[in-house]
Design a protein around this motif. Structure first.
Motif, PDB file in Angstrom:
ATOM      1  N   ASN A 189      32.612  37.009  25.393  1.00 43.39           N
ATOM      2  CA  ASN A 189      31.378  38.281  25.578  1.00 43.39           C
ATOM      3  C   ASN A 189      31.088  38.540  26.619  1.00 43.39           C
ATOM      4  OD1 ASN A 189      32.831  38.751  23.028  1.00 43.39           O
ATOM      5  ND2 ASN A 189      30.905  37.471  21.674  1.00 43.39           N
ATOM      6  N   ASN A 190      30.746  37.515  26.969  1.00 44.88           N
ATOM      7  CA  ASN A 190      29.410  37.496  28.898  1.00 44.88           C
ATOM      8  C   ASN A 190      30.845  38.364  29.476  1.00 44.88           C
ATOM      9  OD1 ASN A 190      26.658  36.504  28.527  1.00 44.88           O
ATOM     10  ND2 ASN A 190      27.755  35.169  27.354  1.00 44.88           N
ATOM     11  N   VAL A 191      31.949  37.648  29.800  1.00 47.45           N
ATOM     12  CA  VAL A 191      32.764  38.222  30.353  1.00 47.45           C
ATOM     13  C   VAL A 191      33.607  39.603  30.982  1.00 47.45           C
ATOM     14  CG1 VAL A 191      34.830  37.608  31.854  1.00 47.45           C
ATOM     15  CG2 VAL A 191      33.881  35.292  31.229  1.00 47.45           C
ATOM     16  N   ILE A 192      33.442  39.486  29.373  1.00 48.53           N
ATOM     17  CA  ILE A 192      34.462  41.223  29.049  1.00 48.53           C
ATOM     18  C   ILE A 192      33.187  42.355  30.064  1.00 48.53           C
ATOM     19  CG2 ILE A 192      33.694  41.316  26.787  1.00 48.53           C
ATOM     20  CD1 ILE A 192      37.203  42.441  26.351  1.00 48.53           C
ATOM     21  N   ALA A 193      32.066  41.673  29.336  1.00 47.21           N
ATOM     22  CA  ALA A 193      30.377  42.391  28.827  1.00 47.21           C
ATOM     23  C   ALA A 193      30.786  42.872  30.659  1.00 47.21           C
ATOM     24  CB  ALA A 193      29.498  42.163  28.573  1.00 47.21           C
ATOM     25  N   ARG A 194      30.409  41.785  31.303  1.00 48.34           N
ATOM     26  CA  ARG A 194      30.446  42.087  32.475  1.00 48.34           C
ATOM     27  C   ARG A 194      31.371  43.135  33.525  1.00 48.34           C
ATOM     28  NH1 ARG A 194      27.102  39.709  36.371  1.00 48.34           N
ATOM     29  NH2 ARG A 194      26.043  39.455  34.600  1.00 48.34           N
ATOM     30  N   LEU A 195      32.771  42.244  32.780  1.00 48.72           N
ATOM     31  CA  LEU A 195      33.914  43.269  33.535  1.00 48.72           C
ATOM     32  C   LEU A 195      33.675  45.000  33.341  1.00 48.72           C
ATOM     33  CD1 LEU A 195      36.394  40.867  32.937  1.00 48.72           C
ATOM     34  CD2 LEU A 195      35.955  41.476  35.107  1.00 48.72           C
ATOM     35  N   ARG A 196      33.407  45.292  32.329  1.00 50.21           N
ATOM     36  CA  ARG A 196      33.566  46.763  31.988  1.00 50.21           C
ATOM     37  C   ARG A 196      32.043  47.122  32.690  1.00 50.21           C
ATOM     38  NH1 ARG A 196      33.236  45.204  25.102  1.00 50.21           N
ATOM     39  NH2 ARG A 196      35.554  45.953  25.157  1.00 50.21           N
ATOM     40  N   ARG A 197      31.615  46.751  33.301  1.00 53.52           N
ATOM     41  CA  ARG A 197      30.289  47.655  34.528  1.00 53.52           C
ATOM     42  C   ARG A 197      30.728  46.932  36.057  1.00 53.52           C
ATOM     43  NH1 ARG A 197      26.308  43.772  31.383  1.00 53.52           N
ATOM     44  NH2 ARG A 197      25.752  42.750  32.991  1.00 53.52           N
ATOM     45  N   MET A 198      31.955  46.314  35.917  1.00 53.16           N
ATOM     46  CA  MET A 198      32.322  46.017  37.221  1.00 53.16           C
ATOM     47  C   MET A 198      32.940  47.847  37.382  1.00 53.16           C
ATOM     48  SD  MET A 198      32.976  42.031  36.932  1.00 53.16           S
ATOM     49  CE  MET A 198      34.097  42.233  38.489  1.00 53.16           C
ATOM     50  N   SER A 199      33.310  47.811  38.711  1.00 53.16           N
ATOM     51  CA  SER A 199      34.390  48.778  39.059  1.00 53.16           C
ATOM     52  C   SER A 199      35.420  47.937  40.030  1.00 53.16           C
ATOM     53  CB  SER A 199      33.690  49.699  40.308  1.00 53.16           C
ATOM     54  OG  SER A 199      34.482  50.555  41.220  1.00 53.16           O
ATOM     55  N   GLY A 200      36.711  48.525  39.189  1.00 51.68           N
ATOM     56  CA  GLY A 200      38.226  48.001  39.628  1.00 51.68           C
ATOM     57  C   GLY A 200      38.319  48.508  41.109  1.00 51.68           C
ATOM     58  N   GLY A 201      37.076  49.226  41.894  1.00 49.03           N
ATOM     59  CA  GLY A 201      38.237  49.728  43.132  1.00 49.03           C
ATOM     60  C   GLY A 201      37.635  48.766  43.742  1.00 49.03           C
ATOM     61  N   LEU A 202      36.969  47.161  43.803  1.00 51.93           N
ATOM     62  CA  LEU A 202      37.223  46.023  44.938  1.00 51.93           C
ATOM     63  C   LEU A 202      38.182  45.853  45.097  1.00 51.93           C
ATOM     64  CD1 LEU A 202      33.637  45.449  44.866  1.00 51.93           C
ATOM     65  CD2 LEU A 202      34.625  46.252  46.755  1.00 51.93           C
ATOM     66  N   GLU A 203      39.098  45.512  43.292  1.00 47.34           N
ATOM     67  CA  GLU A 203      39.740  44.547  43.237  1.00 47.34           C
ATOM     68  C   GLU A 203      40.969  45.108  43.571  1.00 47.34           C
ATOM     69  OE1 GLU A 203      39.451  43.776  39.027  1.00 47.34           O
ATOM     70  OE2 GLU A 203      38.240  42.591  38.983  1.00 47.34           O
ATOM     71  N   GLU A 204      41.098  46.125  43.421  1.00 45.69           N
ATOM     72  CA  GLU A 204      42.405  47.101  43.524  1.00 45.69           C
ATOM     73  C   GLU A 204      42.433  47.256  45.494  1.00 45.69           C
ATOM     74  OE1 GLU A 204      41.739  51.609  42.146  1.00 45.69           O
ATOM     75  OE2 GLU A 204      42.257  50.238  40.421  1.00 45.69           O
ATOM     76  N   ALA A 205      40.538  47.849  45.723  1.00 40.97           N
ATOM     77  CA  ALA A 205      41.055  47.454  47.236  1.00 40.97           C
ATOM     78  C   ALA A 205      41.913  46.426  48.153  1.00 40.97           C
ATOM     79  CB  ALA A 205      39.976  47.838  48.021  1.00 40.97           C
ATOM     80  N   SER A 206      40.868  45.275  47.625  1.00 39.88           N
ATOM     81  CA  SER A 206      41.506  43.767  47.860  1.00 39.88           C
ATOM     82  C   SER A 206      43.333  43.383  47.686  1.00 39.88           C
ATOM     83  CB  SER A 206      40.928  42.765  47.300  1.00 39.88           C
ATOM     84  OG  SER A 206      41.835  41.555  47.397  1.00 39.88           O
ATOM     85  N   ALA A 207      43.648  43.799  46.695  1.00 43.64           N
ATOM     86  CA  ALA A 207      45.017  44.174  46.719  1.00 43.64           C
ATOM     87  C   ALA A 207      46.071  45.166  47.735  1.00 43.64           C
ATOM     88  CB  ALA A 207      45.062  44.247  44.957  1.00 43.64           C
ATOM     89  N   ASP A 208      45.432  46.100  48.094  1.00 41.27           N
ATOM     90  CA  ASP A 208      45.863  47.268  49.016  1.00 41.27           C
ATOM     91  C   ASP A 208      45.843  46.668  50.702  1.00 41.27           C
ATOM     92  OD1 ASP A 208      46.516  49.147  47.023  1.00 41.27           O
ATOM     93  OD2 ASP A 208      44.715  50.005  46.941  1.00 41.27           O
ATOM     94  N   LEU A 209      45.245  45.501  50.545  1.00 45.14           N
ATOM     95  CA  LEU A 209      44.796  44.861  52.302  1.00 45.14           C
ATOM     96  C   LEU A 209      45.733  43.595  52.066  1.00 45.14           C
ATOM     97  CD1 LEU A 209      40.391  45.403  52.924  1.00 45.14           C
ATOM     98  CD2 LEU A 209      42.633  46.498  53.254  1.00 45.14           C
ATOM     99  N   GLY A 210      46.497  43.359  50.960  1.00 41.24           N
ATOM    100  CA  GLY A 210      46.820  41.824  51.146  1.00 41.24           C
ATOM    101  C   GLY A 210      47.021  40.494  50.098  1.00 41.24           C
ATOM    102  N   ALA A 211      45.991  40.547  49.909  1.00 39.53           N
ATOM    103  CA  ALA A 211      45.252  39.380  48.877  1.00 39.53           C
ATOM    104  C   ALA A 211      46.634  39.678  47.337  1.00 39.53           C
ATOM    105  CB  ALA A 211      44.146  40.221  48.593  1.00 39.53           C
TER     106      ALA A 211
END
Length: 275
Positions: free
Chosen positions: A151-173
């Protein structure tokens, strides 16, 4: 909504009575742990630390305390891993049956403890043929403790933007590099809060523990239940109960502070973005 003065007074009185009803018995346990009267006469004829000394000298209490701490720590670690993975899978990916899995994850904490205990006892002893021990208690506790992490993690994930994770993937991580460098730093306070709540939930659990613990093992709540009606142990039981209260309150208080801080940080970021 603005309340009238009489409504505020009435609400204050009702709130005070409710808190007194809830916390007066706890305060009585604390006072009786220092009560010099073995029969807990009221008001106390005097105060003493004798019962605390006996509790510290009791091998049974020390063994039960160590077992409770070990079970709570082990079940918390398992809950952190499973709860985090489930939250990431259910929020970051779309697949058939996702809503059903989400319900099944949360269901264990909503079920009556006696039902969960009987079901797990049957699974361990009848289906798996495993002897009951502290390890079976750890597994049993993890089934419902991971809900607090989830419950704590999913609540935090809903407030987080997925843009940083997508940018990390685009940069090859890769997936693990992105999680370690991008996702995990944003989840740390949620994981710590969920872990503290899971620890507190496991540490004072008794119903499920009763059905899944081995014959030669004991935890602090089980020790209290076994010695509650023994006259010679009654004062020591109050001391152990106070320890249980303190160890349960501290993680919950810390988890609440962490949740408040994370909400405040999130609100600040939103305001800064809008500005």
């Amino acid at each position: 909504m603005r309340l009238s003065r009489s409504a505020k007074v009435l609400l204050g009185i009702v709130t005070t009575l409710v808190f007194l009803f809830i916390y007066t018995p706890l305060l009585l346990v604390v006072v009786n742990s220092f009560n010099a009267d073995r029969t807990f006469g009221w008001p106390p004829r005097g105060l003493t630390l004798e019962w605390w000394g006996r509790a510290l000298d009791s091998a049974g209490v020390r063994e039960a305390l160590v077992s409770s701490l070990w079970v709570a720590a082990a079940s918390t670690v398992i809950s952190l891993v499973l709860g985090t993975l489930l939250a990431l899978a259910l929020l970051r990916y779309k697949f058939f049956g996702r809503d059903v899995i989400s319900l099944l994850v949360i269901l264990p904490i909503a079920l009556p403890g006696i039902v969960t205990g009987i079901a797990l006892n049957n699974m361990f002893t009848t289906i798996l043929g495993v002897s009951l021990s502290l390890w079976t208690v750890v597994i049993a506790h993890a089934t419902f403790c991971m809900v607090t992490v989830f419950n704590n993690v999913i609540a935090r994930l809903r407030r987080m933007s997925g843009g940083l994770e997508e940018a990390s993937a685009d940069l090859g991580a890769g997936v693990f590099t992105t999680f370690r460098l991008v996702t995990f730093p944003q989840l740390r306070s949620a994981l710590l809060a969920g872990g503290l709540l899971a620890f507190a939930l496991s540490f004072d659990e008794i119903i499920v523990t009763t059905f899944t613990i081995g014959a030669g093992d004991t935890t602090l709540p089980i020790w209290i239940l076994q010695n509650l009606f023994r006259p010679n142990q009654a004062p020591v039981v109050n001391v152990v109960a106070v320890v249980l209260i303190v160890v349960s309150i501290v993680p919950i208080w810390l988890a609440q502070r962490l949740s408040e801080d994370s909400v405040g940080i999130g609100a600040t970021r939103v305001k800064a973005t809008k500005g």
